[in-house]
Design a protein around this motif. Structure first.
Motif, PDB file in Angstrom:
ATOM      1  N   ARG A   1      -9.716  -2.141   5.953  1.00 17.88           N
ATOM      2  CA  ARG A   1     -10.434  -3.263   6.730  1.00 17.88           C
ATOM      3  C   ARG A   1      -9.655  -4.221   7.241  1.00 17.88           C
ATOM      4  O   ARG A   1      -9.986  -5.346   7.621  1.00 17.88           O
ATOM      5  N   SER A   2      -8.212  -4.139   6.792  1.00 16.32           N
ATOM      6  CA  SER A   2      -7.320  -5.225   7.320  1.00 16.32           C
ATOM      7  C   SER A   2      -7.074  -5.277   8.758  1.00 16.32           C
ATOM      8  O   SER A   2      -7.444  -4.513   9.483  1.00 16.32           O
ATOM      9  N   GLY A   3      -6.767  -6.609   9.061  1.00 20.04           N
ATOM     10  CA  GLY A   3      -6.534  -6.883  10.515  1.00 20.04           C
ATOM     11  C   GLY A   3      -5.434  -6.531  11.020  1.00 20.04           C
ATOM     12  O   GLY A   3      -5.164  -6.685  12.325  1.00 20.04           O
ATOM     13  N   HIS A   4      -4.501  -5.866  10.360  1.00 18.61           N
ATOM     14  CA  HIS A   4      -3.138  -5.370  10.533  1.00 18.61           C
ATOM     15  C   HIS A   4      -3.266  -3.845  10.862  1.00 18.61           C
ATOM     16  O   HIS A   4      -3.482  -3.223   9.861  1.00 18.61           O
ATOM     17  N   GLU A   5      -2.954  -3.187  11.926  1.00 23.33           N
ATOM     18  CA  GLU A   5      -2.989  -1.740  12.054  1.00 23.33           C
ATOM     19  C   GLU A   5      -1.771  -1.212  11.281  1.00 23.33           C
ATOM     20  O   GLU A   5      -2.253  -0.147  10.559  1.00 23.33           O
ATOM     21  N   SER A   6      -0.862  -1.848  10.883  1.00 28.46           N
ATOM     22  CA  SER A   6       0.121  -1.082  10.008  1.00 28.46           C
ATOM     23  C   SER A   6      -0.489  -0.898   8.676  1.00 28.46           C
ATOM     24  O   SER A   6      -0.142   0.125   7.919  1.00 28.46           O
ATOM     25  N   VAL A   7      -1.154  -1.710   8.278  1.00 28.50           N
ATOM     26  CA  VAL A   7      -1.982  -1.863   6.837  1.00 28.50           C
ATOM     27  C   VAL A   7      -2.969  -0.849   6.848  1.00 28.50           C
ATOM     28  O   VAL A   7      -3.297  -0.178   5.866  1.00 28.50           O
ATOM     29  N   ARG A   8      -3.727  -0.993   7.945  1.00 28.55           N
ATOM     30  CA  ARG A   8      -4.899   0.123   8.262  1.00 28.55           C
ATOM     31  C   ARG A   8      -4.218   1.822   8.122  1.00 28.55           C
ATOM     32  O   ARG A   8      -4.994   2.523   7.216  1.00 28.55           O
ATOM     33  N   ALA A   9      -3.151   1.867   8.678  1.00 31.14           N
ATOM     34  CA  ALA A   9      -2.549   3.015   8.808  1.00 31.14           C
ATOM     35  C   ALA A   9      -2.067   3.565   7.469  1.00 31.14           C
ATOM     36  O   ALA A   9      -2.337   4.831   6.982  1.00 31.14           O
ATOM     37  N   GLU A  10      -1.848   2.691   6.672  1.00 36.21           N
ATOM     38  CA  GLU A  10      -1.344   3.035   5.118  1.00 36.21           C
ATOM     39  C   GLU A  10      -2.399   3.314   4.228  1.00 36.21           C
ATOM     40  O   GLU A  10      -2.564   4.064   3.437  1.00 36.21           O
ATOM     41  N   GLY A  11      -3.650   2.418   4.570  1.00 33.52           N
ATOM     42  CA  GLY A  11      -4.940   2.578   3.981  1.00 33.52           C
ATOM     43  C   GLY A  11      -5.414   4.003   3.968  1.00 33.52           C
ATOM     44  O   GLY A  11      -6.000   4.785   3.340  1.00 33.52           O
ATOM     45  N   ARG A  12      -5.279   4.517   5.557  1.00 30.20           N
ATOM     46  CA  ARG A  12      -5.715   5.848   5.820  1.00 30.20           C
ATOM     47  C   ARG A  12      -5.085   6.949   4.838  1.00 30.20           C
ATOM     48  O   ARG A  12      -5.565   7.865   4.515  1.00 30.20           O
ATOM     49  N   ALA A  13      -3.873   6.742   4.980  1.00 33.68           N
ATOM     50  CA  ALA A  13      -2.759   7.615   4.154  1.00 33.68           C
ATOM     51  C   ALA A  13      -3.113   7.355   2.484  1.00 33.68           C
ATOM     52  O   ALA A  13      -3.171   8.656   1.963  1.00 33.68           O
ATOM     53  N   LEU A  14      -3.549   6.460   2.174  1.00 35.87           N
ATOM     54  CA  LEU A  14      -3.900   6.357   0.986  1.00 35.87           C
ATOM     55  C   LEU A  14      -5.202   7.121   0.522  1.00 35.87           C
ATOM     56  O   LEU A  14      -5.363   7.563  -0.617  1.00 35.87           O
ATOM     57  N   ARG A  15      -6.098   6.819   1.611  1.00 37.20           N
ATOM     58  CA  ARG A  15      -7.367   7.629   1.187  1.00 37.20           C
ATOM     59  C   ARG A  15      -7.187   9.104   1.338  1.00 37.20           C
ATOM     60  O   ARG A  15      -7.831   9.816   0.351  1.00 37.20           O
ATOM     61  N   VAL A  16      -6.135   9.860   1.943  1.00 42.38           N
ATOM     62  CA  VAL A  16      -6.009  11.235   1.795  1.00 42.38           C
ATOM     63  C   VAL A  16      -5.518  11.411   0.522  1.00 42.38           C
ATOM     64  O   VAL A  16      -5.955  12.474  -0.062  1.00 42.38           O
ATOM     65  N   LEU A  17      -4.589  10.561   0.085  1.00 43.57           N
ATOM     66  CA  LEU A  17      -3.977  10.843  -1.285  1.00 43.57           C
ATOM     67  C   LEU A  17      -5.123  10.827  -2.508  1.00 43.57           C
ATOM     68  O   LEU A  17      -4.929  11.647  -3.228  1.00 43.57           O
ATOM     69  N   ILE A  18      -5.880   9.745  -2.247  1.00 43.45           N
ATOM     70  CA  ILE A  18      -7.056   9.595  -3.262  1.00 43.45           C
ATOM     71  C   ILE A  18      -7.804  10.809  -3.147  1.00 43.45           C
ATOM     72  O   ILE A  18      -8.260  11.530  -4.192  1.00 43.45           O
TER      73      ILE A  18
ATOM     74  N   VAL B   1       0.838  -1.297  -0.066  1.00 43.04           N
ATOM     75  CA  VAL B   1       0.085  -0.028  -0.241  1.00 43.04           C
ATOM     76  C   VAL B   1       0.880   1.383   0.130  1.00 43.04           C
ATOM     77  O   VAL B   1       0.524   2.265  -0.727  1.00 43.04           O
ATOM     78  N   ARG B   2       1.880   0.990   0.755  1.00 41.82           N
ATOM     79  CA  ARG B   2       2.968   2.380   0.882  1.00 41.82           C
ATOM     80  C   ARG B   2       3.478   2.641  -0.499  1.00 41.82           C
ATOM     81  O   ARG B   2       3.555   3.866  -0.890  1.00 41.82           O
ATOM     82  N   SER B   3       4.012   1.588  -1.170  1.00 38.50           N
ATOM     83  CA  SER B   3       4.420   1.859  -2.842  1.00 38.50           C
ATOM     84  C   SER B   3       3.620   2.598  -3.686  1.00 38.50           C
ATOM     85  O   SER B   3       3.868   3.307  -4.562  1.00 38.50           O
ATOM     86  N   ILE B   4       2.270   1.845  -3.406  1.00 39.67           N
ATOM     87  CA  ILE B   4       1.415   2.427  -4.252  1.00 39.67           C
ATOM     88  C   ILE B   4       1.070   3.950  -4.252  1.00 39.67           C
ATOM     89  O   ILE B   4       0.861   4.656  -5.027  1.00 39.67           O
ATOM     90  N   SER B   5       0.923   4.319  -2.642  1.00 39.45           N
ATOM     91  CA  SER B   5       0.825   5.528  -2.192  1.00 39.45           C
ATOM     92  C   SER B   5       2.056   6.358  -2.861  1.00 39.45           C
ATOM     93  O   SER B   5       1.616   7.583  -3.305  1.00 39.45           O
ATOM     94  N   ALA B   6       2.923   6.053  -2.845  1.00 37.07           N
ATOM     95  CA  ALA B   6       4.236   6.920  -3.115  1.00 37.07           C
ATOM     96  C   ALA B   6       4.135   7.161  -4.548  1.00 37.07           C
ATOM     97  O   ALA B   6       4.232   8.276  -4.877  1.00 37.07           O
ATOM     98  N   SER B   7       3.772   5.893  -5.469  1.00 36.62           N
ATOM     99  CA  SER B   7       3.669   6.377  -6.913  1.00 36.62           C
ATOM    100  C   SER B   7       2.233   7.183  -7.048  1.00 36.62           C
ATOM    101  O   SER B   7       2.377   8.132  -8.108  1.00 36.62           O
ATOM    102  N   LEU B   8       1.312   7.309  -6.318  1.00 39.97           N
ATOM    103  CA  LEU B   8       0.158   8.107  -6.609  1.00 39.97           C
ATOM    104  C   LEU B   8       0.615   9.513  -6.272  1.00 39.97           C
ATOM    105  O   LEU B   8       0.136  10.318  -6.930  1.00 39.97           O
ATOM    106  N   ALA B   9       1.316   9.753  -5.234  1.00 44.55           N
ATOM    107  CA  ALA B   9       1.695  10.986  -4.703  1.00 44.55           C
ATOM    108  C   ALA B   9       2.676  11.728  -5.814  1.00 44.55           C
ATOM    109  O   ALA B   9       2.433  12.799  -6.281  1.00 44.55           O
ATOM    110  N   ASP B  10       3.270  10.965  -6.601  1.00 48.71           N
ATOM    111  CA  ASP B  10       4.143  11.542  -7.640  1.00 48.71           C
ATOM    112  C   ASP B  10       3.346  11.798  -8.885  1.00 48.71           C
ATOM    113  O   ASP B  10       3.667  12.761  -9.491  1.00 48.71           O
ATOM    114  N   SER B  11       2.581  10.940  -9.072  1.00 47.03           N
ATOM    115  CA  SER B  11       1.405  11.284 -10.161  1.00 47.03           C
ATOM    116  C   SER B  11       0.741  12.713  -9.925  1.00 47.03           C
ATOM    117  O   SER B  11       0.171  13.074 -10.806  1.00 47.03           O
TER     118      SER B  11
END
Length: 160
Positions: free
Chosen positions: A102-119, A54-64
């Motif tokens: 929706r992930s069961g892992h907090e680290s993934v959920r945190a990256e999901g929240r960051a991805l939401r902000v970028l989207i 999720v972090r790597s896709i967020s980084a690419s999205l931020a660049d775009s």
């Protein structure tokens, strides 16, 4: 005058084409993640690998997003191949965001929240700079951009 036109042309190519390549690469990455079925098994990757994806896709999205803000004309370049169309792959982006949140892992959920902000930032930029992208919600704006680019909006999973 000729030198100025030549310089402007070279400058345009050196700014626009790398930005288009980054946008196409992000779309291809999203397409491959969807086609591989990773979106359905995000939690199976484990917290470190899921968060890293999720972090790597967020980084690419931020660049775009930065590319689009700096070179607004790249919005008007469309892709014939839907696998390389970011407006088409935006549905996959939303699916990834939702799976991460929706992930069961907090680290993934945190990256999901960051991805939401970028989207949401992408949708805001599209809404403000491009009058043909209409809609109140983030999804509506992204859907409008996909239609404007001649593609269906949805995730990049292959049919069937």
């Amino acid at each position: 005058m000729g030198f100025a036109l030549l310089s402007a042309s070279v400058s345009c190519f050196t700014q626009v084409y790398p930005a288009l390549a980054r946008r196409r690469a992000l779309a291809l990455r999203l397409t491959s993640v969807a086609t591989a079925g990773t979106l359905d098994r995000l939690d199976a990757l484990g917290p470190d690998q899921g968060a890293a994806l999720v972090r790597s896709i967020s980084a690419s999205l931020a660049d775009s997003i930065a590319d689009l803000g700096q070179n607004s004309e790249i919005y008007y370049f469309t892709e014939k191949d839907p696998r390389m169309s970011m407006p088409h792959a935006a549905g996959t982006l939303l699916t990834l965001r939702d799976a991460a949140e929706r992930s069961g892992h907090e680290s993934v959920r945190a990256e999901g929240r960051a991805l939401r902000v970028l989207i949401d930032d992408l949708a805001r930029l599209l809404r403000e700079q491009y009058p043909r992208t209409r809609g109140e919600s983030t999804e509506a704006v992204l859907r409008s951009a996909a239609v404007h680019h001649g593609h269906d909006f949805g995730d990049a999973r292959p049919p069937g």
